[in-house]
Scaffold this active site. Structure first.
Site, PDB file in Angstrom:
ATOM      1  N   ALA A  26      31.734 -18.359  -2.499  1.00  0.00           N
ATOM      2  CA  ALA A  26      29.769 -18.234  -2.948  1.00  0.00           C
ATOM      3  C   ALA A  26      29.339 -17.190  -3.093  1.00  0.00           C
ATOM      4  O   ALA A  26      30.133 -16.024  -2.611  1.00  0.00           O
ATOM      5  CB  ALA A  26      29.163 -18.991  -1.388  1.00  0.00           C
ATOM      6  N   HIS A  59      15.127  -5.964  -3.273  1.00  0.00           N
ATOM      7  CA  HIS A  59      15.206  -5.717  -2.533  1.00  0.00           C
ATOM      8  C   HIS A  59      14.800  -4.457  -1.468  1.00  0.00           C
ATOM      9  O   HIS A  59      14.641  -3.525  -2.156  1.00  0.00           O
ATOM     10  CB  HIS A  59      16.764  -6.105  -2.986  1.00  0.00           C
ATOM     11  CG  HIS A  59      17.483  -7.187  -2.642  1.00  0.00           C
ATOM     12  ND1 HIS A  59      17.272  -7.414  -4.000  1.00  0.00           N
ATOM     13  CD2 HIS A  59      18.340  -8.261  -2.323  1.00  0.00           C
ATOM     14  CE1 HIS A  59      17.903  -9.037  -2.995  1.00  0.00           C
ATOM     15  NE2 HIS A  59      18.376  -8.854  -2.322  1.00  0.00           N
ATOM     16  N   HIS A  60      15.536  -3.928  -0.503  1.00  0.00           N
ATOM     17  CA  HIS A  60      15.600  -3.114   0.062  1.00  0.00           C
ATOM     18  C   HIS A  60      15.556  -1.302  -1.467  1.00  0.00           C
ATOM     19  O   HIS A  60      16.354  -1.749  -2.215  1.00  0.00           O
ATOM     20  CB  HIS A  60      16.690  -2.863   0.719  1.00  0.00           C
ATOM     21  CG  HIS A  60      17.800  -2.868   0.433  1.00  0.00           C
ATOM     22  ND1 HIS A  60      18.552  -1.781   0.127  1.00  0.00           N
ATOM     23  CD2 HIS A  60      18.988  -3.674   0.443  1.00  0.00           C
ATOM     24  CE1 HIS A  60      19.994  -2.182   0.082  1.00  0.00           C
ATOM     25  NE2 HIS A  60      20.179  -3.861   0.781  1.00  0.00           N
ATOM     26  N   LYS A  63      19.398  -0.464  -2.568  1.00  0.00           N
ATOM     27  CA  LYS A  63      20.464  -1.304  -3.553  1.00  0.00           C
ATOM     28  C   LYS A  63      20.363  -1.020  -4.816  1.00  0.00           C
ATOM     29  O   LYS A  63      19.595  -0.202  -5.480  1.00  0.00           O
ATOM     30  CB  LYS A  63      19.597  -3.144  -3.775  1.00  0.00           C
ATOM     31  CG  LYS A  63      20.523  -4.383  -4.348  1.00  0.00           C
ATOM     32  CD  LYS A  63      20.336  -5.330  -3.659  1.00  0.00           C
ATOM     33  CE  LYS A  63      20.935  -6.460  -4.211  1.00  0.00           C
ATOM     34  NZ  LYS A  63      21.821  -6.208  -4.354  1.00  0.00           N
ATOM     35  N   THR A  70      22.085 -13.010  -6.846  1.00  0.00           N
ATOM     36  CA  THR A  70      22.048 -13.743  -6.257  1.00  0.00           C
ATOM     37  C   THR A  70      20.902 -14.210  -7.149  1.00  0.00           C
ATOM     38  O   THR A  70      20.812 -15.462  -7.682  1.00  0.00           O
ATOM     39  CB  THR A  70      20.735 -13.874  -4.641  1.00  0.00           C
ATOM     40  OG1 THR A  70      21.456 -13.427  -3.780  1.00  0.00           O
ATOM     41  CG2 THR A  70      20.148 -15.331  -4.722  1.00  0.00           C
TER      42      THR A  70
END
Length: 170
Positions: A26, A59-60, A63, A70
């Site tokens: 995944a 995101h933070h 990143k 994703t």
């Protein structure tokens, strides 16, 4: 597509291992994200190209890639639901005078800041209405929870390659 030799070697090793054991692969082990991927595919198929699709992710601040893996998984699912490849319809982040949106395109927007673990919205927009599918990750423990569920699910499975859609029964 061109892939580094080390990736090809890793894929071959995984395929070899899958001949002897269940392997669950995944891009994201979150159960919620994988459910969102399945829903995105189904909604894209049901609504068709009259609906615009935008994938917005946050995101933070640390990143380094955009869009996230994703977000790309979600784009792939939307494109698959429409029976096209993401490469054929992907519109990266827009800035400046970009012209009108191309029919059937799938757009991406990325936000970076603070300590956001991960937020993903898939927006289906048509004249007069929108459908928004959303997943919010507030704790990285969700990835371990998903991995544990996958491992438990795979205990009685035969050799082969599986994914989180299999784990979730999608």
């Amino acid at each position: 597509l061109m892939f580094p030799a080390r990736m090809i070697g890793a894929w071959r090793a995984i395929a070899a291992a899958a001949r002897h054991a269940p392997i669950i692969r995944a891009g994201n082990m979150s159960l919620g994200v994988n459910l969102l991927v399945g829903l995105t595919r189904r909604v894209a198929a049901a609504l068709g190209t009259d609906w615009d699709i935008e994938i917005v992710e946050a995101h933070h601040r640390m990143k380094v890639d955009a869009p996230s893996g994703t977000a790309l998984m979600l784009g792939e699912a939307a494109a698959e639901g429409r029976g096209v490849t993401l490469d054929a319809v992907r519109t990266p982040a827009r800035e400046g005078v970009t012209g009108a949106r191309a029919a059937g395109s799938i757009g991406f927007s990325a936000i970076r800041g603070g300590d956001v673990v991960g937020e993903h919205d898939v927006i289906f927009a048509a004249d007069g209405e929108r459908v928004v599918l959303r997943h919010l990750a507030t704790d990285r423990a969700i990835f371990a929870r998903g991995a544990l569920r996958a491992a438990l699910w795979g205990q009685d499975k035969g050799p082969g390659e599986y994914d989180m859609a299999d784990v979730l029964g999608l």
